[in-house]
Scaffold this motif. Structure first.
Motif, PDB file in Angstrom:
ATOM      1  N   GLU A 110      16.315   3.188   9.810  1.00 39.93           N
ATOM      2  CA  GLU A 110      15.797   2.254   8.795  1.00 39.93           C
ATOM      3  C   GLU A 110      14.277   2.361   8.660  1.00 39.93           C
ATOM      4  OE1 GLU A 110      18.701   0.991  10.643  1.00 39.93           O
ATOM      5  OE2 GLU A 110      19.480   1.888   8.800  1.00 39.93           O
ATOM      6  N   ARG A 111      13.745   3.561   8.913  1.00 41.24           N
ATOM      7  CA  ARG A 111      12.318   3.803   8.722  1.00 41.24           C
ATOM      8  C   ARG A 111      12.069   4.934   7.712  1.00 41.24           C
ATOM      9  NH1 ARG A 111       8.275   0.203  10.365  1.00 41.24           N
ATOM     10  NH2 ARG A 111       8.966  -0.876  12.253  1.00 41.24           N
ATOM     11  N   VAL A 112      12.988   5.865   7.642  1.00 40.64           N
ATOM     12  CA  VAL A 112      12.884   6.949   6.657  1.00 40.64           C
ATOM     13  C   VAL A 112      14.139   6.921   5.795  1.00 40.64           C
ATOM     14  CG1 VAL A 112      12.607   9.416   6.261  1.00 40.64           C
ATOM     15  CG2 VAL A 112      11.475   8.334   8.210  1.00 40.64           C
ATOM     16  N   PHE A 113      13.957   6.906   4.479  1.00 40.20           N
ATOM     17  CA  PHE A 113      15.062   6.812   3.540  1.00 40.20           C
ATOM     18  C   PHE A 113      15.036   8.005   2.587  1.00 40.20           C
ATOM     19  CE2 PHE A 113      13.730   2.611   4.825  1.00 40.20           C
ATOM     20  CZ  PHE A 113      14.912   1.939   5.089  1.00 40.20           C
ATOM     21  N   ASN A 147       0.847  -1.188   0.000  1.00 36.36           N
ATOM     22  CA  ASN A 147       0.000   0.000   0.000  1.00 36.36           C
ATOM     23  C   ASN A 147       0.882   1.237   0.000  1.00 36.36           C
ATOM     24  OD1 ASN A 147      -2.150   1.759   0.209  1.00 36.36           O
ATOM     25  ND2 ASN A 147      -2.427   1.454   2.403  1.00 36.36           N
ATOM     26  N   VAL A 148       0.839   2.014  -1.088  1.00 36.91           N
ATOM     27  CA  VAL A 148       1.752   3.131  -1.296  1.00 36.91           C
ATOM     28  C   VAL A 148       0.977   4.429  -1.468  1.00 36.91           C
ATOM     29  CG1 VAL A 148       3.513   4.093  -2.827  1.00 36.91           C
ATOM     30  CG2 VAL A 148       3.483   1.651  -2.376  1.00 36.91           C
ATOM     31  N   ARG A 149       1.499   5.493  -0.906  1.00 38.92           N
ATOM     32  CA  ARG A 149       0.940   6.844  -1.107  1.00 38.92           C
ATOM     33  C   ARG A 149       2.068   7.722  -1.650  1.00 38.92           C
ATOM     34  NH1 ARG A 149      -2.513  10.382   1.977  1.00 38.92           N
ATOM     35  NH2 ARG A 149      -2.889  12.223   0.658  1.00 38.92           N
ATOM     36  N   VAL A 150       1.795   8.404  -2.772  1.00 35.31           N
ATOM     37  CA  VAL A 150       2.793   9.283  -3.378  1.00 35.31           C
ATOM     38  C   VAL A 150       2.258  10.702  -3.374  1.00 35.31           C
ATOM     39  CG1 VAL A 150       4.274   9.713  -5.365  1.00 35.31           C
ATOM     40  CG2 VAL A 150       3.450   7.398  -4.918  1.00 35.31           C
ATOM     41  N   VAL A 151       3.030  11.632  -2.802  1.00 40.11           N
ATOM     42  CA  VAL A 151       2.633  13.044  -2.820  1.00 40.11           C
ATOM     43  C   VAL A 151       3.703  13.847  -3.538  1.00 40.11           C
ATOM     44  CG1 VAL A 151       1.275  12.860  -0.711  1.00 40.11           C
ATOM     45  CG2 VAL A 151       3.673  13.553  -0.568  1.00 40.11           C
ATOM     46  N   ASP A 152       3.263  14.867  -4.274  1.00 35.87           N
ATOM     47  CA  ASP A 152       4.163  15.689  -5.078  1.00 35.87           C
ATOM     48  C   ASP A 152       3.732  17.145  -4.957  1.00 35.87           C
ATOM     49  OD1 ASP A 152       5.814  16.837  -7.002  1.00 35.87           O
ATOM     50  OD2 ASP A 152       5.519  15.217  -8.448  1.00 35.87           O
ATOM     51  N   HIS A 208       0.126   8.266   8.964  1.00 37.67           N
ATOM     52  CA  HIS A 208       0.976   7.370   9.748  1.00 37.67           C
ATOM     53  C   HIS A 208       1.490   6.287   8.810  1.00 37.67           C
ATOM     54  CE1 HIS A 208      -0.128   9.071  13.683  1.00 37.67           C
ATOM     55  NE2 HIS A 208      -1.292   9.297  13.099  1.00 37.67           N
ATOM     56  N   ALA A 209       2.813   6.141   8.740  1.00 39.91           N
ATOM     57  CA  ALA A 209       3.434   5.232   7.774  1.00 39.91           C
ATOM     58  C   ALA A 209       4.396   4.277   8.450  1.00 39.91           C
ATOM     59  CB  ALA A 209       4.179   6.041   6.708  1.00 39.91           C
ATOM     60  N   LYS A 210       4.550   3.107   7.818  1.00 41.33           N
ATOM     61  CA  LYS A 210       5.592   2.186   8.267  1.00 41.33           C
ATOM     62  C   LYS A 210       6.958   2.673   7.799  1.00 41.33           C
ATOM     63  CE  LYS A 210       2.958  -2.091   8.798  1.00 41.33           C
ATOM     64  NZ  LYS A 210       2.881  -3.532   8.468  1.00 41.33           N
ATOM     65  N   TYR A 211       7.001   3.145   6.566  1.00 41.48           N
ATOM     66  CA  TYR A 211       8.258   3.635   5.989  1.00 41.48           C
ATOM     67  C   TYR A 211       7.969   4.856   5.140  1.00 41.48           C
ATOM     68  CZ  TYR A 211       9.986  -0.957   7.320  1.00 41.48           C
ATOM     69  OH  TYR A 211      10.324  -2.078   8.034  1.00 41.48           O
ATOM     70  N   VAL A 212       8.974   5.716   5.027  1.00 45.42           N
ATOM     71  CA  VAL A 212       8.875   6.906   4.183  1.00 45.42           C
ATOM     72  C   VAL A 212      10.126   6.980   3.318  1.00 45.42           C
ATOM     73  CG1 VAL A 212       8.903   9.440   4.155  1.00 45.42           C
ATOM     74  CG2 VAL A 212       7.405   8.223   5.751  1.00 45.42           C
ATOM     75  N   LEU A 213       9.928   7.313   2.046  1.00 46.69           N
ATOM     76  CA  LEU A 213      11.051   7.535   1.132  1.00 46.69           C
ATOM     77  C   LEU A 213      10.985   8.963   0.618  1.00 46.69           C
ATOM     78  CD1 LEU A 213      13.442   6.550  -0.613  1.00 46.69           C
ATOM     79  CD2 LEU A 213      11.769   5.856  -2.337  1.00 46.69           C
ATOM     80  N   GLY A 214      12.049   9.720   0.866  1.00 45.67           N
ATOM     81  CA  GLY A 214      12.153  11.074   0.350  1.00 45.67           C
ATOM     82  C   GLY A 214      12.930  11.070  -0.955  1.00 45.67           C
ATOM     83  N   ALA A 215      12.193  11.199  -2.065  1.00 49.41           N
ATOM     84  CA  ALA A 215      12.820  11.281  -3.381  1.00 49.41           C
ATOM     85  C   ALA A 215      12.562  12.688  -3.902  1.00 49.41           C
ATOM     86  CB  ALA A 215      12.237  10.221  -4.316  1.00 49.41           C
ATOM     87  N   HIS A 265      17.461  19.696  -3.204  1.00 44.67           N
ATOM     88  CA  HIS A 265      17.132  20.574  -2.075  1.00 44.67           C
ATOM     89  C   HIS A 265      16.152  19.879  -1.126  1.00 44.67           C
ATOM     90  CE1 HIS A 265      19.216  23.778  -4.169  1.00 44.67           C
ATOM     91  NE2 HIS A 265      18.488  23.535  -5.244  1.00 44.67           N
ATOM     92  N   SER A 266      16.329  18.583  -0.954  1.00 47.10           N
ATOM     93  CA  SER A 266      15.409  17.705  -0.239  1.00 47.10           C
ATOM     94  C   SER A 266      14.957  18.242   1.115  1.00 47.10           C
ATOM     95  CB  SER A 266      16.076  16.337  -0.043  1.00 47.10           C
ATOM     96  OG  SER A 266      15.337  15.523   0.832  1.00 47.10           O
ATOM     97  N   TRP A 267      13.634  18.403   1.262  1.00 49.26           N
ATOM     98  CA  TRP A 267      13.051  18.765   2.551  1.00 49.26           C
ATOM     99  C   TRP A 267      13.235  17.623   3.543  1.00 49.26           C
ATOM    100  CZ3 TRP A 267       9.141  16.397   5.318  1.00 49.26           C
ATOM    101  CH2 TRP A 267       8.615  17.118   6.397  1.00 49.26           C
ATOM    102  N   VAL A 268      13.049  16.381   3.091  1.00 47.51           N
ATOM    103  CA  VAL A 268      13.180  15.237   3.993  1.00 47.51           C
ATOM    104  C   VAL A 268      14.592  15.175   4.563  1.00 47.51           C
ATOM    105  CG1 VAL A 268      13.101  12.715   4.163  1.00 47.51           C
ATOM    106  CG2 VAL A 268      11.399  13.928   2.785  1.00 47.51           C
ATOM    107  N   ARG A 269      15.593  15.362   3.716  1.00 42.60           N
ATOM    108  CA  ARG A 269      16.980  15.319   4.182  1.00 42.60           C
ATOM    109  C   ARG A 269      17.232  16.376   5.249  1.00 42.60           C
ATOM    110  NH1 ARG A 269      19.825  16.807  -0.375  1.00 42.60           N
ATOM    111  NH2 ARG A 269      19.936  18.939   0.421  1.00 42.60           N
ATOM    112  N   ARG A 270      16.736  17.570   5.013  1.00 46.51           N
ATOM    113  CA  ARG A 270      16.950  18.650   5.990  1.00 46.51           C
ATOM    114  C   ARG A 270      16.244  18.346   7.303  1.00 46.51           C
ATOM    115  NH1 ARG A 270      15.587  21.911   1.569  1.00 46.51           N
ATOM    116  NH2 ARG A 270      13.648  22.546   2.607  1.00 46.51           N
ATOM    117  N   GLU A 271      15.027  17.818   7.232  1.00 50.45           N
ATOM    118  CA  GLU A 271      14.280  17.494   8.453  1.00 50.45           C
ATOM    119  C   GLU A 271      14.976  16.406   9.266  1.00 50.45           C
ATOM    120  OE1 GLU A 271      11.124  18.832   9.712  1.00 50.45           O
ATOM    121  OE2 GLU A 271      12.053  20.370   8.469  1.00 50.45           O
TER     122      GLU A 271
END
Length: 611
Positions: A314-317, A12-17, A176-183, A187-193
């Motif tokens: 190993e939960r957010v990549f 089950n995947v959710r993609v936001v852009d 609420h997610a089991k895993y998150v991938l920041g692609a 200028h990645s927001w996920v990386r900065r967070e």
């Protein structure tokens, strides 16, 4: 890439852009030979090859003694001896790489990012996955409690999303997610967070990129072309249809002009027409102009950086430009990014299904960070060569044609993606490398034509290794007409399917009626002749279907096939090759050494509760 693979695996995947709509033009455009193979493993290569432009040749131009530029030569575009594409097709399923001189004729495809995204979007719809736009994350929180983090059923990541075009009162959503991938890019927001840094350096080189339909008398406009001139460097990348892309180096004076007060690039200080004017100086005595409107253009500074970490708990990549940035001239950005996801998704799928220990997720950063650092080191050298002044009578310290061509050839295996090799780890065991001297454990399984033993139909081996999350067990059995080999294959079959054997121990999952075929795909390759071989000689437990037994023999027209054992360096004694779900060789074992594979899978797989 990640959503497509996970969706196919039933996740089950959710993609936001944040973008309101998909990319329409420009941005990344080069698909390297290995990435084409990966697309094929997902069943998407045919459309890619049909819609994209194919690059087979590269040309090299340097200063002419009389002024302007002259061609120093042409060469096949990529030097990657085992790449599958391009191929000559004698008939539908016979693939023959074309050797020429000291090069291998390998294929790079160019197609703009919007069209590549369209291929993925159509594939995603098949698994019921769409892209939610325009949405941006505003907060990400990872649970600190260890018992929650190690619980496979927990959802330890909370992401707050902002809907940018929502009605009043509906702007915010919590997921609420089991895993998150920041692609999410350089200028990645996920990386900065996550507090990760980008480590490396930024050069002083400023380049422009412009896509357009040219009007020109330049004879290599439809070849990948590197131009070193006294007026600056330029690279031509032919694109789909009549479009070409120019990478254009700005002079020191021009570079100063496009910087703002903060030292960053300001496109408002420049125009696409000025980029074309700069290119004209490099093309002399040839002329080049624009037919119609410019399709897309941008400016950038070359920087080479790698993220300090690729995952947190190993939960957010993070993947792609979020964890490595470099120049685009070797065509690595999109390819590196998609192969990051290709490396990660099968591991996530196995952990989510309870097949693998979560420790396997640590191998994502271990494998892809090493690759990213190698990429940066390559890019640093390649960019310096490309951006440096050419060697001339007056400038003997410049870059010579011979130096540039040598680098082009030396790095071919790396830039094509074919030469990437992952280091030993829990999923890459090199202990028995000697059993297949021309296969390199940690690299992708190279192509070969083999014949179905039951009906002599030829198959490309890579087409038998789809990215379906299963491990492929390739049993090179040798000649089973020999009693010694029959004893070996019987011993392997009995050991692998015994109560403690890896097929039973890790393959028979609770609630599955598929036996071990849900986790493992077994393919047997015999030594023999199509005219006399009997597929039924293979132990029944190793052949789930008549189509899973093959023979290493030439096909009926005598054009291809019959070289798998020789090409892979496997002796008539045979061997077992384990191909990971991403197509990379994980381990090799002797036929009589099933315990080797028991130990290999014990290193990261979870034992089935049904045993």
């Amino acid at each position: 890439m990640a959503a497509n693979a996970l969706g196919r695996a039933g996740v089950n995947v959710r993609v936001v852009d944040k973008r309101e709509k998909k990319v329409a033009a420009g941005q990344a455009d080069g698909i390297q030979p290995r990435t084409i193979e990966v697309f094929q493993s997902y069943g998407m290569a045919e459309r890619l090859l049909r819609e994209g432009n194919q690059m087979h040749m590269a040309a090299f131009y340097n200063p002419a003694p009389s002024g302007g530029i002259m061609r120093d030569g042409r060469a096949h575009d990529v030097t990657a001896p085992t790449a599958r594409w391009p191929f000559e097709v004698d008939y539908l399923y016979c693939f023959i790489p074309v050797k020429h001189s000291s090069y291998e004729n390998e294929l790079q495809v160019t197609l703009h990012q919007g069209a590549i995204e369209a291929i993925f979007l159509d594939s995603l719809r098949e698994s019921g996955t769409g892209i939610d736009r325009p949405i941006e994350p505003t907060q990400i929180i990872i649970e600190d409690r260890e018992d929650v983090l190690v619980d496979p059923d927990s959802y330890p990541v909370k992401v707050t999303l902002k809907h940018l075009q929502a009605e009043v009162g509906e702007e915010t959503e919590v997921v609420h997610a089991k895993y998150v991938l920041g692609a999410d890019g350089a200028h990645s927001w996920v990386r900065r967070e996550l507090g990760f840094t980008m480590d490396g350096e930024q050069t002083d080189y400023v380049w422009g990129v412009v896509d357009f339909i040219p009007i020109t008398d330049f004879p290599d406009v439809r070849n990948k072309t590197a131009i070193h001139s006294n007026s600056g460097s330029c690279m031509i990348i032919p694109r789909e249809g009549d479009i070409v892309r120019l990478y254009i180096q700005l002079s020191d004076e021009d570079a100063k002009e496009v910087h703002n007060a903060h030292g960053r690039i300001d496109k408002m200080r420049w125009t696409s027409q000025r980029l074309i004017d700069v290119a004209r100086r490099s093309f002399k005595p040839y002329t080049i102009d624009v037919s119609g409107d410019v399709e897309w253009w941008t400016l950038y500074i070359i920087g080479q950086r790698v993220a300090s970490n690729f995952s947190k708990k190993e939960r957010v990549f993070i993947a792609g430009d979020a964890c490595h940035t470099h120049s685009p001239k070797a065509g690595q950005g999109m390819n590196a990014s998609m192969n990051d996801s290709h490396n990660l998704v099968w591991k996530l799928a196995h952990v989510l299904r309870g097949w693998a220990d979560p420790a396997v997720l640590k191998t994502y950063e271990f494998e892809r960070r090493k690759y990213a650092q190698d990429l940066i080191n390559f890019d640093r050298e390649f960019s310096a060569l490309f951006s440096g002044k050419p060697r001339t009578e007056e400038n003997q310290d410049g870059v010579s044609h011979e130096e540039f061509l040598a680098a082009f050839q030396t790095f071919g295996g790396f830039t094509s993606g074919i030469g990437i090799q992952y280091l030993p780890s829990i999923i890459t065991d090199t202990a028995h490398q000697s059993l297949a001297t021309d296969l390199s454990i940690g690299t992708r399984m190279p192509p070969q034509t083999i014949l179905c033993a039951a009906d002599a139909r030829p198959f490309e081996l890579q087409d038998l290794l789809p990215s379906d999350t299963r491990f492929k067990v390739l049993v090179f059995s040798g000649d089973l007409d020999a009693e010694t080999q029959r004893k070996k294959i019987d011993a392997f079959a009995n050991g692998a399917t015994s109560e403690g054997g890896f097929l039973t121990k890790y393959g028979k999952r609770v609630g599955s009626a598929k036996g071990w075929s849900e986790v493992f795909e077994i393919l047997t390759v015999l030594v023999g002749k199509k005219e006399t071989v009997n597929y039924t000689i293979v132990p029944a437990v190793l052949r789930s279907h008549w189509s899973k037994v093959f023979v290493d023999d030439v096909e009926v027209k005598g054009i291809c096939g019959g070289t798998a054992y020789k090409s892979y360096g496997i002796s008539p004694e045979g061997a077992v090759v384990i191909v990971r779900p991403d197509g990379y060789i994980g381990a090799i074992a002797p036929l009589e050494g099933v315990n080797v594979l028991d130990e290999y899978f014990a290193g990261f797989m979870k034992q089935s509760l049904s045993t």
